[in-house]
Write a protein that holds these residues in place. Structure first.
Motif, mmCIF file in Angstrom:
data_model
loop_
_atom_site.group_PDB
_atom_site.id
_atom_site.type_symbol
_atom_site.label_atom_id
_atom_site.label_comp_id
_atom_site.label_asym_id
_atom_site.label_seq_id
_atom_site.Cartn_x
_atom_site.Cartn_y
_atom_site.Cartn_z
ATOM 1 N N ILE A 109 86.245 -45.130 5.763
ATOM 2 C CA ILE A 109 85.482 -45.280 4.520
ATOM 3 C C ILE A 109 85.905 -46.571 3.840
ATOM 4 C CG2 ILE A 109 84.948 -44.261 2.279
ATOM 5 C CD1 ILE A 109 85.767 -41.534 3.469
ATOM 6 N N SER A 110 84.937 -47.436 3.560
ATOM 7 C CA SER A 110 85.250 -48.709 2.909
ATOM 8 C C SER A 110 84.002 -49.274 2.265
ATOM 9 C CB SER A 110 85.809 -49.713 3.923
ATOM 10 O OG SER A 110 86.083 -50.955 3.290
ATOM 11 N N HIS A 111 84.220 -50.103 1.223
ATOM 12 C CA HIS A 111 83.120 -50.851 0.610
ATOM 13 C C HIS A 111 83.096 -52.298 1.118
ATOM 14 C CE1 HIS A 111 82.167 -47.616 -2.084
ATOM 15 N NE2 HIS A 111 83.347 -47.623 -2.626
ATOM 16 N N ARG A 112 84.062 -52.651 1.958
ATOM 17 C CA ARG A 112 84.182 -54.040 2.394
ATOM 18 C C ARG A 112 83.391 -54.271 3.684
ATOM 19 N NH1 ARG A 112 90.661 -55.163 1.254
ATOM 20 N NH2 ARG A 112 90.521 -54.990 -1.030
ATOM 21 N N MET A 113 82.316 -55.033 3.566
ATOM 22 C CA MET A 113 81.430 -55.272 4.707
ATOM 23 C C MET A 113 82.167 -55.906 5.884
ATOM 24 S SD MET A 113 78.311 -54.255 4.256
ATOM 25 C CE MET A 113 77.276 -53.689 2.906
ATOM 26 N N LYS A 114 83.044 -56.840 5.580
ATOM 27 C CA LYS A 114 83.765 -57.541 6.635
ATOM 28 C C LYS A 114 84.522 -56.549 7.513
ATOM 29 C CE LYS A 114 87.211 -61.238 7.223
ATOM 30 N NZ LYS A 114 88.485 -60.578 7.559
ATOM 31 N N GLU A 115 85.155 -55.560 6.885
ATOM 32 C CA GLU A 115 85.920 -54.571 7.632
ATOM 33 C C GLU A 115 85.009 -53.672 8.461
ATOM 34 O OE1 GLU A 115 88.349 -52.471 4.873
ATOM 35 O OE2 GLU A 115 89.449 -54.259 4.234
ATOM 36 N N ILE A 116 83.866 -53.316 7.892
ATOM 37 C CA ILE A 116 82.919 -52.449 8.598
ATOM 38 C C ILE A 116 82.432 -53.120 9.875
ATOM 39 C CG2 ILE A 116 80.647 -51.349 8.481
ATOM 40 C CD1 ILE A 116 82.836 -49.943 6.825
ATOM 41 N N PHE A 117 82.085 -54.394 9.773
ATOM 42 C CA PHE A 117 81.570 -55.109 10.950
ATOM 43 C C PHE A 117 82.677 -55.419 11.950
ATOM 44 C CE2 PHE A 117 77.929 -55.844 8.176
ATOM 45 C CZ PHE A 117 76.885 -55.690 9.071
ATOM 46 N N VAL A 122 76.698 -50.139 14.291
ATOM 47 C CA VAL A 122 76.924 -51.249 13.368
ATOM 48 C C VAL A 122 76.312 -52.534 13.907
ATOM 49 C CG1 VAL A 122 78.695 -52.678 12.261
ATOM 50 C CG2 VAL A 122 79.025 -50.202 12.419
ATOM 51 N N LYS A 123 76.404 -52.732 15.215
ATOM 52 C CA LYS A 123 75.894 -53.965 15.822
ATOM 53 C C LYS A 123 74.382 -54.096 15.680
ATOM 54 C CE LYS A 123 75.559 -51.884 20.442
ATOM 55 N NZ LYS A 123 76.089 -51.908 21.827
ATOM 56 N N ASN A 124 73.702 -52.992 15.398
ATOM 57 C CA ASN A 124 72.243 -53.045 15.249
ATOM 58 C C ASN A 124 71.794 -53.447 13.851
ATOM 59 O OD1 ASN A 124 72.036 -52.149 17.873
ATOM 60 N ND2 ASN A 124 71.633 -50.016 17.334
ATOM 61 N N LEU A 125 72.728 -53.534 12.912
ATOM 62 C CA LEU A 125 72.383 -53.736 11.510
ATOM 63 C C LEU A 125 72.917 -55.057 10.980
ATOM 64 C CD1 LEU A 125 73.278 -50.142 10.243
ATOM 65 C CD2 LEU A 125 70.980 -51.021 10.722
ATOM 66 N N THR A 126 72.227 -55.588 9.980
ATOM 67 C CA THR A 126 72.719 -56.761 9.256
ATOM 68 C C THR A 126 73.334 -56.295 7.940
ATOM 69 O OG1 THR A 126 70.665 -57.118 8.018
ATOM 70 C CG2 THR A 126 70.843 -58.152 10.205
ATOM 71 N N GLU A 127 74.090 -57.176 7.318
ATOM 72 C CA GLU A 127 74.691 -56.848 6.030
ATOM 73 C C GLU A 127 73.613 -56.534 4.993
ATOM 74 O OE1 GLU A 127 77.488 -59.092 2.735
ATOM 75 O OE2 GLU A 127 78.000 -59.326 4.857
ATOM 76 N N ASP A 128 72.537 -57.306 4.978
ATOM 77 C CA ASP A 128 71.453 -57.073 4.019
ATOM 78 C C ASP A 128 70.799 -55.711 4.236
ATOM 79 O OD1 ASP A 128 71.880 -59.479 2.783
ATOM 80 O OD2 ASP A 128 70.247 -60.536 3.797
#
Length: 501
Positions: free
Chosen positions: A201-209, A229-235
């Motif tokens: 669980i995190s709010h940090r996009m960098k860590e999620i990717f 995750v690889k299928n999605l963009t940050e936006d």
């Protein structure tokens, strides 16, 4: 093995009185996967995880663990099934040893009746689990003397010693340095290799990717989507999180920057954490402070606010020399501090939302409760705090909404200088955008804003200038406008100053 389902939660319902917190929520985790779990503060993530860990009872829905339906989850059953939980707020006994923390309630006795512990076995077993997570601490070390990063490793070792099959990591990096984060990621990946599952669980996009394989997103208590995750963009992720497109996360507007309003000369704390720092901040300016954890940024802000006593130095506000020996002095001189630790330093957890917002501006001897209610309601609306009743305890709010309460508390003053120490720590992207807008509005009003942040993109997005701390000193400065079209170069320069390279 990764396609094999470890557990699933479907149709989960949960209400607290009239508040419907979870509405047909769901989550599926496979064996040996790192599953990212995201949602805004108040989206229901923690409630769902607390149901999985047996800390809360679901109102409806199904939990199936390794093919077996669980009618009623309890903490004891969750432990037996192999569900471990590493909380954001570490839950350790500070005054006892590492070994006693890991095996608390499960100490190996040679004679339990007489309370005689088999310390040889205790330390050997502890050393095994510490080695599993790559920790270099000793089983006999006192937990209270360890760093936050090492305490977190102990929490992980404790979960593994309970034969965990899945570990829930709830915002595990909020108090860690970049180096400690790297170590944590190595451990989580190592656990994956050994067949353990992780919910991250995190709010940090960098860590999620960087870490996540699949991701589940919740919003307002409801399941939104699960995907790789690889299928999605940050936006795309942000759009699903907040239910709308955030076109500009950092709504920086040009402000009219005036004359120097705050001037600090040769400020020193005498403890070696703040060493002879000097800087000035102007009206309408957002001045950032970067640096590694422990570099002296927070300590310098505490000196400015009078939370700690300075050994030497001068502080000038609006061309007036001022003496600040306590927070009372700071407030009298128009300084407000939004602290990094909102739980212990920013909020009065036993009081209501209304009382927390209005406590900074109580002038009357006899309190006008109606007037205080109106003021609190005004700021709840102004900073968009999600609350059903402002008389509820502030502890009932999500982390992001608690942060907004601290912000509202200081907006309810006539301050000219606002110090924000990690203002978006542990909060979701939607709340971040709202807080950035508030900071922007303060700057447009001619206020002087000081921002301490460990997130360099945040500083580059909302600040006009950035000072960089290294070992108690300001080691460099950059004007953000010089790098509007080259943020990568700016980040590299900031890290160069922060590491004294």
């Amino acid at each position: 093995m990764e396609d094999e389902i470890l557990f699933s939660m479907t149709g989960i319902e949960k209400s607290f009185g009239p508040v419907h917190v979870l509405k047909k929520a769901q989550l599926e985790v496979r064996k040996g996967e790192i599953h990212a779990f995201m949602g805004e503060n108040g989206a229901g993530k923690s409630t769902l995880m607390n149901i999985l860990a047996g800390l809360l009872e679901k109102d409806d829905g199904h939990i199936v663990f390794e093919g077996k339906e669980i009618e009623k989850m309890t903490p004891e059953l969750a432990t037996e099934l192999g569900i471990g939980f590493v909380h954001q707020e570490l839950n350790l006994a500070e005054d006892v040893s590492v070994a006693e923390n890991i095996f608390i309630g499960r100490l190996p006795y040679t004679n339990k009746f007489l309370g005689i512990v088999n310390f040889k076995k205790l330390y050997e077993d502890t050393a095994y689990w510490l080695n599993m997570v790559g920790s270099k601490v000793n089983p006999t070390d006192l937990v209270g003397e360890l760093s936050t990063a090492n305490k977190q490793l102990i929490e992980i070792a404790k979960a593994l010693s309970l034969n965990a099959k899945v570990i829930i990591f709830d915002e595990p990096t909020t108090s860690l340095s970049d180096k400690d984060v790297e170590v944590l990621f190595i451990i989580i990946r190592r656990l994956k290799e050994k067949g353990f599952s992780s919910i991250y669980i995190s709010h940090r996009m960098k860590e999620i990717f960087e870490l996540g394989e699949r991701i589940t997103i919740m919003r307002d208590g409801e399941y939104i989507a699960t995907d790789y995750v690889k299928n999605l963009t940050e936006d795309q992720i942000i759009s699903m999180l907040v239910g709308r497109e955030i076109k500009d996360l950092y709504p920086k507007q040009p402000t009219e920057i005036g004359a120097p309003y705050l001037q600090v000369k040769n400020l020193t704390d005498g403890l070696g954490k703040v060493k002879d720092i000097s800087f000035e901040a102007r009206r309408g300016e957002v001045l950032g402070f970067a640096g590694l954890v422990g570099s002296g940024r927070t300590e310098a802000m505490r000196l400015l606010f009078g939370a700690d006593r300075a050994k030497s130095g001068e502080i000038t506000i609006d061309n007036r020399n001022v003496t600040i020996k306590s927070p009372v002095d700071a407030i009298k001189n128009g300084i407000g501090l939004l602290t990094e630790d909102r739980k212990h330093q920013g909020l009065l957890a036993g009081l209501s939302i209304k009382d927390n917002i209005t406590i900074t501006n109580l002038d009357e001897f006899l309190l006008d409760e109606k007037h205080l209610h109106e003021i609190a309601a005004k700021y709840v609306k102004e900073v968009n705090i999600k609350v059903s009743n402002i008389e509820n305890p502030v502890s009932s709010l999500s982390g992001g909404n608690q942060q907004k309460v601290v912000l509202a508390k200081w907006l309810n003053t006539d301050n000219q200088i606002y110090i924000f120490d990690e203002p978006t720590k542990g909060i979701d992207v939607g709340a971040k955008s709202e807080i950035y807008s508030i900071i922007n509005q303060l700057a447009l009003q001619g206020k002087t804003i000081l921002i301490v942040s460990s997130e360099i993109p945040e500083l580059l997005g909302i600040c006009d200038r950035i000072h960089v701390f290294h070992e108690g000193k300001i080691n460099g400065e950059i004007a953000v406008s010089d790098y509007r079209n080259n943020k990568d170069e700016a980040q590299e320069l900031i890290m160069k100053y922060a590491t004294a390279n």
